[in-house]
Design an enzyme around this catalytic site. Structure first.
Site, PDB file in Angstrom:
ATOM      1  N   PRO A  19      63.007 116.437  66.559  1.00 55.03           N
ATOM      2  CA  PRO A  19      63.438 115.899  65.160  1.00 55.03           C
ATOM      3  C   PRO A  19      63.232 116.842  64.127  1.00 55.03           C
ATOM      4  O   PRO A  19      64.209 116.762  63.237  1.00 55.03           O
ATOM      5  CB  PRO A  19      62.947 114.565  65.014  1.00 55.03           C
ATOM      6  CG  PRO A  19      62.138 114.097  66.323  1.00 55.03           C
ATOM      7  CD  PRO A  19      62.006 115.533  67.132  1.00 55.03           C
ATOM      8  N   GLY A  56      66.350 119.461  62.386  1.00 56.07           N
ATOM      9  CA  GLY A  56      66.829 119.324  61.308  1.00 56.07           C
ATOM     10  C   GLY A  56      66.209 119.339  60.165  1.00 56.07           C
ATOM     11  O   GLY A  56      66.517 119.947  59.025  1.00 56.07           O
ATOM     12  N   GLU A  85      77.112 112.044  54.198  1.00 56.27           N
ATOM     13  CA  GLU A  85      78.043 111.140  54.715  1.00 56.27           C
ATOM     14  C   GLU A  85      77.129 109.945  55.573  1.00 56.27           C
ATOM     15  O   GLU A  85      76.652 110.615  56.515  1.00 56.27           O
ATOM     16  CB  GLU A  85      79.330 111.648  55.729  1.00 56.27           C
ATOM     17  CG  GLU A  85      80.063 112.623  55.240  1.00 56.27           C
ATOM     18  CD  GLU A  85      81.360 111.733  54.480  1.00 56.27           C
ATOM     19  OE1 GLU A  85      81.204 110.843  54.084  1.00 56.27           O
ATOM     20  OE2 GLU A  85      82.051 112.502  53.797  1.00 56.27           O
ATOM     21  N   CYS A 121      80.563 104.433  61.469  1.00 58.76           N
ATOM     22  CA  CYS A 121      80.027 104.092  59.978  1.00 58.76           C
ATOM     23  C   CYS A 121      81.120 103.353  59.505  1.00 58.76           C
ATOM     24  O   CYS A 121      80.723 102.507  58.523  1.00 58.76           O
ATOM     25  CB  CYS A 121      79.719 105.489  59.500  1.00 58.76           C
ATOM     26  SG  CYS A 121      81.051 106.561  59.560  1.00 58.76           S
TER      27      CYS A 121
HETATM   28  P1  NAD Z   1      70.280 109.835  62.169  1.00 61.36           P
HETATM   29  O1  NAD Z   1      70.368 109.844  60.524  1.00 61.36           O
HETATM   30  O2  NAD Z   1      69.224 109.365  62.954  1.00 61.36           O
HETATM   31  O3  NAD Z   1      70.520 111.441  62.502  1.00 61.36           O
HETATM   32  C1  NAD Z   1      71.585 112.315  62.214  1.00 61.36           C
HETATM   33  C2  NAD Z   1      71.245 113.785  62.414  1.00 61.36           C
HETATM   34  O4  NAD Z   1      70.126 114.113  61.396  1.00 61.36           O
HETATM   35  C3  NAD Z   1      70.913 114.274  63.718  1.00 61.36           C
HETATM   36  O5  NAD Z   1      71.303 115.356  64.047  1.00 61.36           O
HETATM   37  C4  NAD Z   1      69.295 114.055  63.625  1.00 61.36           C
HETATM   38  O6  NAD Z   1      68.638 115.122  64.403  1.00 61.36           O
HETATM   39  C5  NAD Z   1      69.040 114.902  62.314  1.00 61.36           C
HETATM   40  N1  NAD Z   1      67.947 114.423  61.652  1.00 61.36           N
HETATM   41  C6  NAD Z   1      66.906 113.526  61.963  1.00 61.36           C
HETATM   42  N2  NAD Z   1      66.018 113.523  60.951  1.00 61.36           N
HETATM   43  C7  NAD Z   1      66.206 114.602  60.127  1.00 61.36           C
HETATM   44  C8  NAD Z   1      65.648 115.085  59.066  1.00 61.36           C
HETATM   45  N3  NAD Z   1      64.406 114.706  58.382  1.00 61.36           N
HETATM   46  N4  NAD Z   1      66.279 116.063  58.095  1.00 61.36           N
HETATM   47  C9  NAD Z   1      67.242 116.608  58.677  1.00 61.36           C
HETATM   48  N5  NAD Z   1      68.242 115.981  59.723  1.00 61.36           N
HETATM   49  C10 NAD Z   1      67.430 115.118  60.445  1.00 61.36           C
HETATM   50  O7  NAD Z   1      71.631 109.311  62.619  1.00 61.36           O
HETATM   51  P2  NAD Z   1      72.237 109.068  64.003  1.00 61.36           P
HETATM   52  O8  NAD Z   1      71.443 107.748  64.649  1.00 61.36           O
HETATM   53  O9  NAD Z   1      72.325 110.088  64.719  1.00 61.36           O
HETATM   54  O10 NAD Z   1      73.876 108.318  63.581  1.00 61.36           O
HETATM   55  C11 NAD Z   1      74.183 107.256  63.411  1.00 61.36           C
HETATM   56  C12 NAD Z   1      74.072 107.027  61.831  1.00 61.36           C
HETATM   57  O11 NAD Z   1      75.132 107.886  61.315  1.00 61.36           O
HETATM   58  C13 NAD Z   1      74.475 105.497  61.197  1.00 61.36           C
HETATM   59  O12 NAD Z   1      73.914 105.335  60.337  1.00 61.36           O
HETATM   60  C14 NAD Z   1      76.056 105.923  60.779  1.00 61.36           C
HETATM   61  O13 NAD Z   1      76.550 105.133  59.940  1.00 61.36           O
HETATM   62  C15 NAD Z   1      76.017 107.311  60.272  1.00 61.36           C
HETATM   63  N6  NAD Z   1      77.306 107.982  60.456  1.00 61.36           N
HETATM   64  C16 NAD Z   1      77.845 107.881  59.024  1.00 61.36           C
HETATM   65  C17 NAD Z   1      79.329 108.586  59.132  1.00 61.36           C
HETATM   66  C18 NAD Z   1      80.025 108.775  57.817  1.00 61.36           C
HETATM   67  O14 NAD Z   1      80.639 109.689  57.910  1.00 61.36           O
HETATM   68  N7  NAD Z   1      79.619 108.139  56.802  1.00 61.36           N
HETATM   69  C19 NAD Z   1      79.934 109.054  60.216  1.00 61.36           C
HETATM   70  C20 NAD Z   1      79.108 108.849  61.441  1.00 61.36           C
HETATM   71  C21 NAD Z   1      77.762 108.289  61.527  1.00 61.36           C
END
Ligand code: NAD
Length: 495
Positions: free
Chosen positions: A220, A223, A261, A296
């Site tokens: 993790p 990112g 997003e 989302c």
């Molecule tokens: P998440 O926030 O756990 O992870 C998203 C991404 O961020 C992954 O690639 C993860 O590895 C990375 N990440 C994790 N910690 C990080 C950090 N500290 N710094 C930078 N990057 C980091 O989300 P998820 O579980 O992968 O996806 C689900 C979420 O995404 C839901 O909340 C959903 O609503 C949202 N989503 C939003 C949209 C939109 O366009 N608004 C579209 C799809 C999904």
């Protein structure tokens, strides 16, 4: 060339090379429909990430990508052709690592997103990136002024697992079209969708080395390190609101621009003149089913007129009961599994806490038996009020909550009583009334009477806790552009 290599692609794409992670490290990619390991993906180290950012920085600073628009248009068209030629491979990957049903792949998961590179190639081809302001009298005398829009620079594209090809392409197509260079860091759960893009760029396009890089990994921290890297000019992030906050905090240290997003908890508003609640809710229920509630922009709060509450519950339960849950590679399946055991447990926790708080399960409310993967039944919760956790937080599972409203004003108030502001829908027998209500709901996108807003040219994004910035459409290109103003002395002010 690697054209003969097998699919899925499992190697990183860094500085123009498809290559294993340092030390050959890999991690398991789990198929959520079977809960078994489908294969492996490169497990990048901090050094791999560093190489990718260095490559992107140098391609931006020293290469011709930012300045050669014709090259960009040609390369994006090459990418569009390659994607079209590999739709079957991308579909296989999406079924396997996302658990997405074939029907969803033929729509939002794969087929529609593949149009994005052509859309942005065409857009960039016809866009003027300079605006002549003309000669004006200034503090320093007459000056000829103009504005240029230039690429932001190195983009860190960080994406989630739920609709990976769509989100990956909605970031990299406009970023590349604008002249930026990119490091794509997908979610650990869906590495192959991103690595496939590296492979197609490597094998089928003239995109110069370092312009596009893909780094996958189980850590993790990857990112977080990418966001904190001072060589990055823009973080384009899609994910949860919680992570989005952390991204913004980390980016603040370098004052790196962010585009977020995030999550949503959108309302589907049924007004009291709707004749057929089932017909009016097809999009809400089947849209939810296609991604097993892991979307989302899904409308997961169903607002129904209080005096027709029971009728609405019956109609919704009827729709939920025909959702075919099963293996995603079976053509009849409408809804596949959740992404992981962790997500399954999370959804179970939400439902249990809702029951503890007084909600009632109308249908579902349990795991699906007889299937080995992470399947949860389509679930309808009644007796929910808008202050309950199930109405306020994103469950990200196949759970719809029904909330009663007392007319248009009350429905708008409930819809807006949310930290999020991503999407929503309104249905009425009177389209003008539905449109008026839709205008009062504070979200980035709204559907009126079942209209579908999803498309390459339609900006998408949120307000409030749903984020900032817009993806897709010309607004999606603007996110990757910086505005610069110029002036030179002019002989006189033109009349
Ligand atoms: P998440 O926030 O756990 O992870 C998203 C991404 O961020 C992954 O690639 C993860 O590895 C990375 N990440 C994790 N910690 C990080 C950090 N500290 N710094 C930078 N990057 C980091 O989300 P998820 O579980 O992968 O996806 C689900 C979420 O995404 C839901 O909340 C959903 O609503 C949202 N989503 C939003 C949209 C939109 O366009 N608004 C579209 C799809 C999904």
């Amino acid at each position: 060339m690697t054209k003969g290599d097998p699919w899925p692609e499992t190697r990183l794409f860094v500085g123009g090379d498809l290559r294993p992670a340092a030390g050959g490290r890999t991690y398991d990619n789990v198929n959520p429909a079977t809960a078994t390991v489908a294969g492996v993906a490169a497990d990048a180290s901090a050094d791999d990430l560093d190489s990718a950012v260095r490559a992107a920085r140098s391609a931006f600073d020293a290469g011709n990508w930012a300045s050669d628009r014709d090259l960009r248009v040609r390369c994006l068209r090459q990418l569009a052709t390659a994607l079209g030629d590999h739709e079957a491979q991308l579909t296989d990957i999406t079924v396997t690592e996302v658990g997405a049903p074939l029907g969803a792949c033929a729509a939002v998961q794969v087929a529609e997103p593949l149009k994005l590179p052509s859309y942005y190639a065409d857009l960039v081809d016809r866009t003027r990136f300079d605006t002549q302001l003309g000669v004006a009298e200034t503090l320093g005398g007459p000056a000829d002024r103009w504005v240029e829009r230039v690429p932001v620079g190195v983009v860190a594209a960080i994406t989630p697992w739920n609709v990976p090809t769509q989100i990956n392409l909605a970031k990299i197509a406009p970023a590349l079209a604008a002249g930026c260079t990119v490091v794509l860091k997908p979610a650990p759960e869906t590495p192959w969708s991103a690595l496939a893009l590296g492979r197609l760029v490597a094998d089928h396009t003239d995109i110069p080395a370092g312009v596009f890089n893909v780094v996958t990994g189980s850590d993790p921290q990857l990112g977080a390190s990418l966001v904190a890297d001072p060589r990055v000019d823009l973080v384009s992030f899609t994910g949860s609101t919680e992570t989005g906050r952390r991204v913004m905090e980390a980016a603040a240290a370098n004052l790196t621009r962010v585009f977020l997003e995030l999550g949503g908890k959108s309302a589907h508003i049924l007004l009291d003149d709707v004749e057929d609640f089932a017909a009016a809710s097809l999009g809400a229920v089947f849209g939810m089913a296609m991604v097993a509630g892991q979307g989302c922009a899904l409308t997961t709060r169903i607002l129904v007129p209080r005096h027709r509450h029971d009728e609405a519950i019956d109609a919704l339960a009827g729709l939920m009961s025909v959702v075919a849950v099963g293996p995603p590679d079976e053509p009849g399946t409408l809804m596949g599994p959740l992404i992981s055991a962790r997500q399954l447990e999370r959804v179970e926790g939400f439902v249990q806490r809702s029951l503890d708080q007084g909600a009632r399960v109308v249908c579902g409310g349990e795991r699906v038996t007889g299937l080995d993967g992470f399947f949860y039944a389509p679930t309808l919760l009644a007796g929910v009020t808008n202050d309950m956790e199930a109405a306020r937080e994103e469950i990200f599972g196949p759970v719809l909550v029904v909330i009663a409203h007392d007319g248009d004003d009350d429905a708008v108030a409930i819809a807006n009583d949310s930290p999020y502001g991503l999407s929503g829908s309104v249905v009425s027998a009177d389209e003008a009334r539905a449109t008026a209500v839709a205008r009062r709901v504070r979200t980035g996108t709204m559907s009126v009477n079942g209209g579908v807003w999803f498309g390459c040219d339609v900006p998408f994004g949120g307000m409030g806790a749903s984020g900032m910035g817009r993806e897709m459409g010309s607004a999606g290109l603007d996110e990757y552009l910086e505005i610069r103003s110029f002036a030179r002395p002019a002989p006189e002010v033109s009349s």
